[in-house]
Design an enzyme around this catalytic site. Sequence first.
Site, PDB file in Angstrom:
ATOM      1  N   ASN A  40       9.975 -26.855   6.607  1.00  0.00           N
ATOM      2  CA  ASN A  40       9.581 -28.247   6.344  1.00  0.00           C
ATOM      3  C   ASN A  40       8.114 -28.366   5.943  1.00  0.00           C
ATOM      4  O   ASN A  40       7.562 -29.472   5.946  1.00  0.00           O
ATOM      5  CB  ASN A  40       9.834 -29.096   7.591  1.00  0.00           C
ATOM      6  CG  ASN A  40      11.299 -29.144   7.975  1.00  0.00           C
ATOM      7  OD1 ASN A  40      12.167 -29.215   7.114  1.00  0.00           O
ATOM      8  ND2 ASN A  40      11.579 -29.076   9.265  1.00  0.00           N
ATOM      9  N   GLU A 175      16.713 -43.214  10.004  1.00  0.00           N
ATOM     10  CA  GLU A 175      15.686 -42.330   9.436  1.00  0.00           C
ATOM     11  C   GLU A 175      15.383 -42.821   8.024  1.00  0.00           C
ATOM     12  O   GLU A 175      16.274 -43.323   7.334  1.00  0.00           O
ATOM     13  CB  GLU A 175      16.169 -40.885   9.388  1.00  0.00           C
ATOM     14  CG  GLU A 175      16.435 -40.263  10.741  1.00  0.00           C
ATOM     15  CD  GLU A 175      16.883 -38.811  10.630  1.00  0.00           C
ATOM     16  OE1 GLU A 175      16.220 -38.034   9.914  1.00  0.00           O
ATOM     17  OE2 GLU A 175      17.904 -38.462  11.245  1.00  0.00           O
ATOM     18  N   ASP A 204      12.507 -43.581  11.812  1.00  0.00           N
ATOM     19  CA  ASP A 204      11.950 -42.234  11.963  1.00  0.00           C
ATOM     20  C   ASP A 204      11.543 -41.738  10.580  1.00  0.00           C
ATOM     21  O   ASP A 204      12.386 -41.517   9.710  1.00  0.00           O
ATOM     22  CB  ASP A 204      13.011 -41.320  12.580  1.00  0.00           C
ATOM     23  CG  ASP A 204      12.507 -39.899  12.808  1.00  0.00           C
ATOM     24  OD1 ASP A 204      11.356 -39.605  12.441  1.00  0.00           O
ATOM     25  OD2 ASP A 204      13.273 -39.080  13.339  1.00  0.00           O
ATOM     26  N   HIS A 207      10.612 -36.881   7.850  1.00  0.00           N
ATOM     27  CA  HIS A 207      10.668 -36.120   6.596  1.00  0.00           C
ATOM     28  C   HIS A 207      10.097 -36.894   5.406  1.00  0.00           C
ATOM     29  O   HIS A 207      10.143 -36.408   4.279  1.00  0.00           O
ATOM     30  CB  HIS A 207      12.106 -35.693   6.318  1.00  0.00           C
ATOM     31  CG  HIS A 207      12.608 -34.664   7.288  1.00  0.00           C
ATOM     32  ND1 HIS A 207      12.379 -33.316   7.124  1.00  0.00           N
ATOM     33  CD2 HIS A 207      13.294 -34.800   8.449  1.00  0.00           C
ATOM     34  CE1 HIS A 207      12.918 -32.658   8.138  1.00  0.00           C
ATOM     35  NE2 HIS A 207      13.477 -33.535   8.955  1.00  0.00           N
TER      36      HIS A 207
END
Length: 391
Positions: A40, A175, A204, A207
Site C-alpha cells: 500500500n 469506505e 474510512d 486507501h
Amino acid sequence: MPTLTQHALDTLADRLASRRQAGLLRLLRTADNLIDFCSNDYLGMARSPELRAAIQQADYELPALRTGATGSRLLAGQTALANEVEQALATQYQTEAALIFNSGYDANVGMLACLPQAGDTLLTDELIHASMIDGARLSYAKRHRFRHNDLADLEQQLRSVTGAAASGQVFVAVESVYSMDGDMAPLQALVDLCDRYGAALLVDEAHATGVFGPRGEGLVVALGLQDRVLARIHTFGKALGVHGAAVVGSAVLRDYLINFARPFIYSTALPPHSLLAIRCAHLLLSTQPGPRQQLHDRLTYFQEQVSGKLPGRTWTNSQSPIQCLIVPGNHNARRVATVAQNAGFDVRAILSPTVPVGQERLRICIHAFNTEPEIDRLVESLFMAEDPEQA
C-alpha cells in the site's frame, strides 16, 4: 494422559491442519528481490530517502524527547508534540480537530464501538474493512448491512429506521476507497441521502489518504464534503509510509472519543518518534505533488496496457491504485499469482473466504515508483499465464 495444556495445543493444531487441508493456511513470507506490485506504499514514501532524512533531522532537533510514550495519553503519554501534530492534521484535513490513534484498526474499532449506542442504528456497507466490522460488533446499537454501493438498498433501510416512530441516532459507515475491490463510494449521493434522513456518515479514508484530494486529503475533501461528514479516518501506514492514524472531525467528536473510545483510553500512546514521522510525512505530502501525479500517470498507463493486451479478462471497477483481476477459484488465483511471482513481481492472490467464492482475485497495487517497463513486463506475465477462465 495428556495435560490440559497439551489438549489445548492439540486442538489448535487440528484447526491449523484443517485450514492447511483446505488450502487456506496463512503464512508470513518476505518478497525479496521482487518488484513491488503488492504493498500500500502508493507514493513510495515508505522508501523515500527524503522522508527518512526529515524524520532523522526532527529527532536530532528534539533530543530531550523520551524514546517511549510511557503510558496512555490520559496518563503519562500526553505531550505538547501530540497536540501540535493533531492541530496540524486538523488544518491539513480541513476540519476542526483530530485525534491520533495507534493504527487505523484501533481508530475504526474505537469509533464504531463507541459512537453508536444502545437504541441507535448502524448501517454498514457489506464490504467495509474488518476493523469496522469488529468495531460494529462491539457496539450495542442495532446493525444492518446494505448491498455494496447500493443507494436504493440503503435508502430503503434508512426509511425503515427513521421517521416519527423511530428513536435514536442513525449512523452510516463506508469506505471512500474499498481495499479489496479498489472502487469508490458514491460519496456525494451518500451525503445527500444521509442529510435527507438525518443520518450521520462515517468514512474510512485509509486507501484515499495521500492519493486523492488537492494535497492528498482524501476523497471527502476532493469533493468538498468535509463539513457534511461526521467523522473521517485517515491512516498513515499506507500512502504516507509511516504509522498511526487519526479520526478527524469536530472538537466535540474529539472530546467524545477521548472519553469513550477504549482503544484510545487504554493503549500506550505512540512514541515521540512516530509523532515526528507523522508530521514529516504530512509536510512532504503537502509540499510535493509530484509523486501523487506520477502515481495517477502510472495508473492510467497500466489500465491502457491491460485494455490492449488482456481483453476479455474481468477486472473490478476501480479508478484507484488498487487494480483487481478476478480469477475464480483459490487454486486458479494462486496459480496466476505464481506465474507473476516467477516473472519477478510481488503480486498476491486474495482467496475466499476473504472475498466471496467465485470472486478470488489478484490484487495489484500501482505505485508512483513503478516504471512503465515494469508495468509492461507484469502485463505480459499475466498474458502468458493460462487463461484462468478456462483452467
